[in-house]
Scaffold this active site. Sequence first.
Site, PDB file in Angstrom:
ATOM      1  N   HIS A 111       0.819  -1.214   0.000  1.00 58.15           N
ATOM      2  CA  HIS A 111       0.000   0.000   0.000  1.00 58.15           C
ATOM      3  C   HIS A 111       0.849   1.259   0.000  1.00 58.15           C
ATOM      4  O   HIS A 111       0.428   2.301  -0.484  1.00 58.15           O
ATOM      5  CB  HIS A 111      -1.015  -0.029   1.145  1.00 58.15           C
ATOM      6  CG  HIS A 111      -2.163  -0.921   0.817  1.00 58.15           C
ATOM      7  ND1 HIS A 111      -2.198  -2.235   1.184  1.00 58.15           N
ATOM      8  CD2 HIS A 111      -3.276  -0.703   0.066  1.00 58.15           C
ATOM      9  CE1 HIS A 111      -3.307  -2.787   0.700  1.00 58.15           C
ATOM     10  NE2 HIS A 111      -3.971  -1.879   0.027  1.00 58.15           N
TER      11      HIS A 111
ATOM     12  N   ARG B 213     -10.719   4.016  -1.339  1.00 59.32           N
ATOM     13  CA  ARG B 213     -10.189   3.214  -0.229  1.00 59.32           C
ATOM     14  C   ARG B 213     -10.488   3.945   1.086  1.00 59.32           C
ATOM     15  O   ARG B 213      -9.653   4.691   1.606  1.00 59.32           O
ATOM     16  CB  ARG B 213      -8.681   3.021  -0.386  1.00 59.32           C
ATOM     17  CG  ARG B 213      -8.264   2.112  -1.535  1.00 59.32           C
ATOM     18  CD  ARG B 213      -6.753   1.912  -1.556  1.00 59.32           C
ATOM     19  NE  ARG B 213      -6.338   0.784  -2.354  1.00 59.32           N
ATOM     20  CZ  ARG B 213      -5.908   0.862  -3.625  1.00 59.32           C
ATOM     21  NH1 ARG B 213      -5.853   2.019  -4.230  1.00 59.32           N
ATOM     22  NH2 ARG B 213      -5.528  -0.226  -4.261  1.00 59.32           N
TER      23      ARG B 213
ATOM     24  N   ARG C 112     -15.456   1.684  -0.920  1.00 67.39           N
ATOM     25  CA  ARG C 112     -15.184   0.382  -0.327  1.00 67.39           C
ATOM     26  C   ARG C 112     -15.287   0.497   1.198  1.00 67.39           C
ATOM     27  O   ARG C 112     -14.786   1.457   1.780  1.00 67.39           O
ATOM     28  CB  ARG C 112     -13.782  -0.076  -0.719  1.00 67.39           C
ATOM     29  CG  ARG C 112     -13.423  -1.390  -0.071  1.00 67.39           C
ATOM     30  CD  ARG C 112     -12.152  -1.941  -0.639  1.00 67.39           C
ATOM     31  NE  ARG C 112     -10.972  -1.207  -0.198  1.00 67.39           N
ATOM     32  CZ  ARG C 112      -9.739  -1.497  -0.601  1.00 67.39           C
ATOM     33  NH1 ARG C 112      -9.534  -2.458  -1.477  1.00 67.39           N
ATOM     34  NH2 ARG C 112      -8.714  -0.822  -0.154  1.00 67.39           N
TER      35      ARG C 112
ATOM     36  N   GLU D  79     -10.953 -10.947  -4.527  1.00 66.61           N
ATOM     37  CA  GLU D  79      -9.503 -10.839  -4.288  1.00 66.61           C
ATOM     38  C   GLU D  79      -8.966 -12.016  -3.490  1.00 66.61           C
ATOM     39  O   GLU D  79      -7.790 -12.055  -3.140  1.00 66.61           O
ATOM     40  CB  GLU D  79      -9.145  -9.504  -3.643  1.00 66.61           C
ATOM     41  CG  GLU D  79     -10.000  -9.082  -2.482  1.00 66.61           C
ATOM     42  CD  GLU D  79      -9.665  -7.677  -1.987  1.00 66.61           C
ATOM     43  OE1 GLU D  79      -8.727  -7.046  -2.474  1.00 66.61           O
ATOM     44  OE2 GLU D  79     -10.376  -7.228  -1.070  1.00 66.61           O
TER      45      GLU D  79
ATOM     46  N   ASN E 297      -4.366  -7.105  -6.829  1.00 65.31           N
ATOM     47  CA  ASN E 297      -3.204  -7.053  -5.921  1.00 65.31           C
ATOM     48  C   ASN E 297      -3.292  -8.172  -4.895  1.00 65.31           C
ATOM     49  O   ASN E 297      -2.333  -8.899  -4.647  1.00 65.31           O
ATOM     50  CB  ASN E 297      -3.151  -5.708  -5.181  1.00 65.31           C
ATOM     51  CG  ASN E 297      -3.219  -4.535  -6.132  1.00 65.31           C
ATOM     52  OD1 ASN E 297      -2.863  -4.678  -7.290  1.00 65.31           O
ATOM     53  ND2 ASN E 297      -3.686  -3.397  -5.655  1.00 65.31           N
ATOM     54  N   ASP E 298      -4.461  -8.287  -4.287  1.00 66.29           N
ATOM     55  CA  ASP E 298      -4.620  -9.348  -3.289  1.00 66.29           C
ATOM     56  C   ASP E 298      -4.845 -10.699  -3.938  1.00 66.29           C
ATOM     57  O   ASP E 298      -4.405 -11.718  -3.414  1.00 66.29           O
ATOM     58  CB  ASP E 298      -5.779  -9.015  -2.333  1.00 66.29           C
ATOM     59  CG  ASP E 298      -5.310  -8.067  -1.244  1.00 66.29           C
ATOM     60  OD1 ASP E 298      -4.203  -8.269  -0.713  1.00 66.29           O
ATOM     61  OD2 ASP E 298      -6.042  -7.113  -0.935  1.00 66.29           O
TER      62      ASP E 298
ATOM     63  N   ARG F  42       2.509  -9.406  -0.487  1.00 66.75           N
ATOM     64  CA  ARG F  42       2.743  -8.341  -1.456  1.00 66.75           C
ATOM     65  C   ARG F  42       3.632  -7.216  -0.919  1.00 66.75           C
ATOM     66  O   ARG F  42       4.132  -6.390  -1.679  1.00 66.75           O
ATOM     67  CB  ARG F  42       1.397  -7.769  -1.942  1.00 66.75           C
ATOM     68  CG  ARG F  42       0.591  -7.141  -0.851  1.00 66.75           C
ATOM     69  CD  ARG F  42      -0.844  -6.913  -1.285  1.00 66.75           C
ATOM     70  NE  ARG F  42      -1.096  -5.558  -1.692  1.00 66.75           N
ATOM     71  CZ  ARG F  42      -2.307  -5.031  -1.809  1.00 66.75           C
ATOM     72  NH1 ARG F  42      -3.391  -5.783  -1.589  1.00 66.75           N
ATOM     73  NH2 ARG F  42      -2.468  -3.790  -2.167  1.00 66.75           N
TER      74      ARG F  42
ATOM     75  N   CYS G  36      -9.869  -3.354 -10.279  1.00 60.90           N
ATOM     76  CA  CYS G  36      -9.419  -2.133  -9.598  1.00 60.90           C
ATOM     77  C   CYS G  36      -8.028  -2.306  -8.983  1.00 60.90           C
ATOM     78  O   CYS G  36      -7.528  -1.419  -8.312  1.00 60.90           O
ATOM     79  CB  CYS G  36     -10.425  -1.677  -8.548  1.00 60.90           C
ATOM     80  SG  CYS G  36     -10.670  -2.870  -7.232  1.00 60.90           S
TER      81      CYS G  36
END
Length: 592
Positions: free
Chosen positions: A204, A311, A348, A451, A474-475, A485, A522
Amino acid sequence: MSIQVFGMPVSRGVAIGRAVLVASSRVDVAHYFVAADRVEAEIERLRAAREAVAAELSALKRDMPAEAPPELAGLLDVHLMLLHDETLAGATKVWIRERHYNAEWALSAQLEVLARQFDEMEDEYLRERKADVEQVVERLLRDLARSVPGKAGGVPAPVAGAGQFGGEEPLVLVANDVAPADMIQFKRSVFTGFVTDVGGRTSHTAIVARSMDIPAVVGAREASRLIRQDDWLVIDGDAGVVIVNPSPIVLEEYRFRQRQSELERARLNRLRYTPAVTLDGQPVELLANIELPDDAAAAVEAGAVGVGLFRSEFLFMNRNGDLPDEDEQFEAYRAAVVAMQGLPVTIRTVDIGADKPLDRMSPQELRHEHALNPALGLRAIRWSLSEPGMFRQQLRAMLRASAFGKVRILVPMVAHLSEVRLTKESLARAKQQLDDAGRAYGRVEVGAMIEVPAAAVMIQRFLDEFDFVSIGTNDLIQYTLAIDRADEAVSHLYDPWHPAVLQLIAATIARANASSRGVSVCGEMAGDAAFTDLLLAMGLRSFSMHPARIASIKQRVLRADTRRLAASLDAVLSADDPARQATAVFSAFTSR
Ligand code: PEP
Ligand code: MG
């Protein structure tokens, strides 16, 4: 001598500037420039803090019980001496006077310089004195926190932005690590580039750096040890290289590249209001990922047709444990909705946990976070469901914002149908509470982030339950490949091109399209032009990314023919090396 440090490129472009080294523990110290006419007041702030700490230390010494070990009094004397030593006090003033740093920043900059000098000392006794300097600085910082500018009785509000001091030299932040919560504070900051020792490409911290659209390199292991305060740095955000004290020829070469990318950026900017339609007439929705309501303006400016991912957890950070209540959240969501001028805003629900811990977490909870595997722990929807009161509060705030525009609610990390049921129950309750209170809200679509591989594998059930899905690549990559990650030690295994990852994404998109449910991506893949053809081939027509990436992706979309791309999809998905296969087959018929 010029040296190079290698890391991972996370945000493109070239930054050239002076190094500002910040210790991880002090990243959250305020960093801003003070206006020229406030420099003396800032020095006075520092002097007052020094006097207060000197009085504190003298009182400690005076009130020391008779039975206390004599070394203790000696230690306090050392601290008093350090407090007035020119290498700390005098040099800190120079940072304020010449660089216009605020007192806290000046102190931590000088502490970095001294810490290095101590580290290099041969004499062990002297080396250990570093801890004393750190303690003295810590006391000073604590005292300065009582006279934060803007507070009653304090000095006036700080001036943010580069170039406030005579030199106008751009600055580059170098740190061992920067937590996402701290990174977000740098959003409107003075830094034109970032380098960190740790971190992965989609940590992040990297994501926030990317959203700031400034060159950054993470995972540059030795950077904060090799780079010194004030060194000249070139950050090559495309190659993931940091050049320390470059030669004039290298510097000139990078200045040239910097000008080239500015020209390229200006050229791409002209596409801002061009509709994103492929060569074969397929409209493609390009949405923005945002972290704070203020980012919505950049999204509109970049030509986004909505927000695909807000986010919201960043509203919960940097608050010393005090979480935003319903009204405060409502104001933030409403601000984003209003700023988007009728375009949809996908908010989210909080994705707290893993590399985004809440600062209200107790030391025990934090230890827990560190000791176990936080990425597999109580994060995202799991955390929200474990705090039902807080969850409903957030849902109410989102619902209320829907009275001002189009709001969509997105639920992160769902994997179990029980989570779906509990989420729906919370939402129904939140609506009931608003009805009882006579508060307005609009119709809100609810979507799930895909995810976790479990959700991708049983996608049909999730499509039955939700209005839309959004793929968090990403996840999804992290959990499919079992690669943290945020851990640079395994970042070479974090592979978005892995056939298993691609198959999960392709199946999710295909099923969603067949079920006439909205589907978007996303994760960072959506803003990476290397994947645009592939995602279009899979049938994706909605991409959500940092506003700064929209123009490049749009250019790619405008040159794509989805019928021809789709015809080669199977060849890519069944290849052992899909990246190579994609380059070979797609580039053959994408107009460039
Ligand atoms: C993702 O996982 O791809 C995503 C978009 O969410 P985040 O990066 O915030 O975890
Ligand atoms: Mg995610």
